[in-house]
Write an enzyme that holds these catalytic residues in place. Structure first.
Site, PDB file in Angstrom:
ATOM      1  N   TYR B 128       0.830  -1.203   0.000  1.00 10.11           N
ATOM      2  CA  TYR B 128       0.000   0.000   0.000  1.00 10.11           C
ATOM      3  C   TYR B 128       0.863   1.251   0.000  1.00 10.11           C
ATOM      4  CZ  TYR B 128      -4.369  -2.429   1.232  1.00 10.11           C
ATOM      5  OH  TYR B 128      -5.499  -3.208   1.234  1.00 10.11           O
ATOM      6  N   TYR B 167      -1.374  -9.719   0.709  1.00 17.26           N
ATOM      7  CA  TYR B 167      -0.292  -9.256   1.575  1.00 17.26           C
ATOM      8  C   TYR B 167      -0.457  -9.832   2.988  1.00 17.26           C
ATOM      9  CZ  TYR B 167      -3.560  -5.760   3.365  1.00 17.26           C
ATOM     10  OH  TYR B 167      -4.641  -5.139   3.915  1.00 17.26           O
ATOM     11  N   ARG B 177      -4.011 -11.527   3.601  1.00 14.29           N
ATOM     12  CA  ARG B 177      -5.264 -11.085   3.013  1.00 14.29           C
ATOM     13  C   ARG B 177      -5.360 -11.592   1.584  1.00 14.29           C
ATOM     14  NH1 ARG B 177      -8.478  -7.336   4.254  1.00 14.29           N
ATOM     15  NH2 ARG B 177      -9.860  -9.032   3.709  1.00 14.29           N
ATOM     16  N   HIS B 180      -7.791  -7.897  -2.766  1.00 13.41           N
ATOM     17  CA  HIS B 180      -9.080  -7.238  -2.535  1.00 13.41           C
ATOM     18  C   HIS B 180      -8.986  -5.761  -2.864  1.00 13.41           C
ATOM     19  CE1 HIS B 180      -6.903  -6.585   1.257  1.00 13.41           C
ATOM     20  NE2 HIS B 180      -7.610  -5.481   1.372  1.00 13.41           N
ATOM     21  N   HIS B 182     -10.942  -2.205  -1.566  1.00 15.77           N
ATOM     22  CA  HIS B 182     -11.872  -1.603  -0.612  1.00 15.77           C
ATOM     23  C   HIS B 182     -12.832  -0.677  -1.346  1.00 15.77           C
ATOM     24  CE1 HIS B 182      -9.479  -2.673   3.058  1.00 15.77           C
ATOM     25  NE2 HIS B 182      -8.481  -2.654   2.189  1.00 15.77           N
TER      26      HIS B 182
END
Lengths: 208, 262
Positions: B128, B167, B177, B180, B182
């Protein structure tokens, strides 16, 4: 078999996660990407009403401030009118006051602030007067579905005592968890609030 | 004080296009909490101290809840829904190019028009662009990882991006995770406000994810998984995934001032 109803089901909520700022407040994540950004400042120079600062923290079950929480607020303007077509009340509609803002907590202190105006009282669908209040929506890592609460104002004692929502709270001691305390600092009106997610002073949250 | 950008000062920027709520101005259908994750879901460890222990207090929808912020095209920039280009510095980001598209509907099946959809994600390596993310996979210099779109008159939205990577995160010793994206959606009233996550068809990390499996209802979980949509893909350019989002339905107001009790 009767006819099927065929309603769709709401999409399930998921946590906003620790990096919610990337999407909703990129400047806090550490980069600049959009030409126009949303913020925690709801007022413009032309906004009517008393300027106030909302300042507070969201605490977890140990009393520790959440430092990755994101709050949104939604409120009426100074004459008690929401900037939305479904509000057909008679208050003055201010085109330039959206009535909505978002803020992330400070990564060190957990402090959350908004610059806004004190909303006017509104009338509910049954014709009852509701005390001035600000609707708050809380998301963060560890919060699976956004939490709804309200902020009322400590200097509106009579209105608060008659408010139909505060009076739905069975335990009078819990009503005080929604009252922000008015203070003044260098001529600026500050309402201080604490939202306790869990524990003996737990804030009242609503299923709206 | 937070280091946040100031609000847009030009009043014209805040002016939405007028629109009519799709189904009158009644309250919203009661939220079916059995399809949402519970607040306290101990397998997702950070929910333990961040979940209320008291019951939620139910409110009849008042004007405070059935209204919500209105956004317009003036709030958005021309590249806001193109994550391939909206942070490009010296080229395109690395990764599988995809289109994500779908409709925002309410529970009655009507499209929710002119509503704001915001989305954010990691890059193709699962990293991120956030000052708090310290995963060793590198930042992509040409990828920011966020965007937003306003649905059209039928509730349709689309954006272009690269498929995010999985990640690791500190939950169990070896928790990862699934890939995905959000999503944050507004609807027409503040009571419809929703944040969720979209997952990708066939990802084997889905059934072992402590966040995704907080959802108690199997069908509700499956509705967060976007299928591959070859019909919407662009040959020799991008694959596509389809993700519809359903917000709470809105009741009609048949009669005014029918009050309950108090």
């Amino acid at each position: 078999m009767p006819q099927p109803l065929n309603y769709l089901k709401e999409t399930a909520s998921q946590t906003a996660g620790p990096y919610v700022h990337i999407g909703l407040i990129p400047a806090m994540a550490g980069f600049d990407i959009f030409e126009k950004n949303f913020s925690n400042v709801l007022v413009t120079p032309s906004t009517q009403g008393e300027r106030i600062t909302l300042e507070g923290k969201v605490l977890d079950g140990t009393g520790t401030p959440l430092r990755d929480v994101l709050l949104e607020i939604w409120q009426a303007n100074a004459s008690g009118r929401y900037n939305h077509p479904a509000d057909r009340s008679t208050g003055v509609l201010e085109q330039e006051f959206r009535g909505w803002g978002r803020a992330g907590s400070d990564f060190e202190s957990g402090l959350v602030t908004f610059e806004t105006i004190k909303p006017g009282a509104i009338t509910d669908r049954a014709g009852r007067t509701c005390a001035p209040h600000i609707n708050v929506w809380i998301v963060a890592r560890g919060i699976n579905i956004g939490l709804n609460t309200r902020l009322y104002f400590s200097d509106e004692e009579a209105a608060n005592a008659a408010d139909p929502v505060l009076n739905l709270i069975e335990q009078p001691s819990r009503r005080s968890t929604l009252i922000a305390k008015r203070t003044e600092r260098a001529g600026q009106v500050v309402y201080a609030f604490t939202i306790n997610l869990q524990g003996p002073e737990e804030t009242v949250f609503f299923d709206v | 004080m937070n280091a946040q950008a100031p609000a847009s000062r030009d009043p014209r920027l805040n002016r939405p296009e007028p629109f009519t709520p799709p189904l009158g101005d009644g309250g919203f259908f009661q939220r079916d909490r059995s399809i949402h994750p519970p607040a306290h879901a101990p397998g997702y460890k950070s929910s333990v101290l961040r979940s209320p222990r008291q019951s939620l207090l139910s409110l009849e929808g008042s004007i405070s809840e059935i209204t919500g912020p209105v956004f317009g095209h003036n709030d958005l920039g021309p590249l806001d829904n193109d994550l391939i280009r909206n942070y490009a510095k010296d080229g395109d980001p690395v990764g599988e190019r995809i289109i994500v598209h779908g409709r925002v509907l309410d529970e009655t099946g009507r499209g929710v028009p002119n509503t704001l959809v915001e989305f954010w994600q990691a890059n193709a390596g699962g990293r991120y662009r956030h000052k708090k993310d310290t995963y060793l996979a590198p930042i992509d210099p040409n990828f920011g990882g966020c965007g937003r779109a306003l649905t059209d008159d039928t509730g349709y939205y689309y954006f272009r991006t690269v498929k995010p990577g999985p990640y690791p995160w500190r939950n169990y010793v070896n928790s990862w995770r699934p890939a995905h994206i959000h999503f944050s959606v507004f609807g027409s009233g503040f009571a419809q406000r929703l944040i969720t996550q979209m997952y990708f068809e066939g990802d084997p990390l889905i059934p072992v994810c402590p966040i995704l499996t907080t959802i108690p209802d199997k069908d509700a979980l499956d509705r967060l998984v976007a299928p591959l949509d070859l019909n919407a893909s662009t040959p020799f350019d991008s694959l596509a995934y389809r993700f519809d989002i359903v917000l709470r339905g809105q009741r009609s107001t048949y009669f005014e001032n029918r009050t309950a009790g108090n």
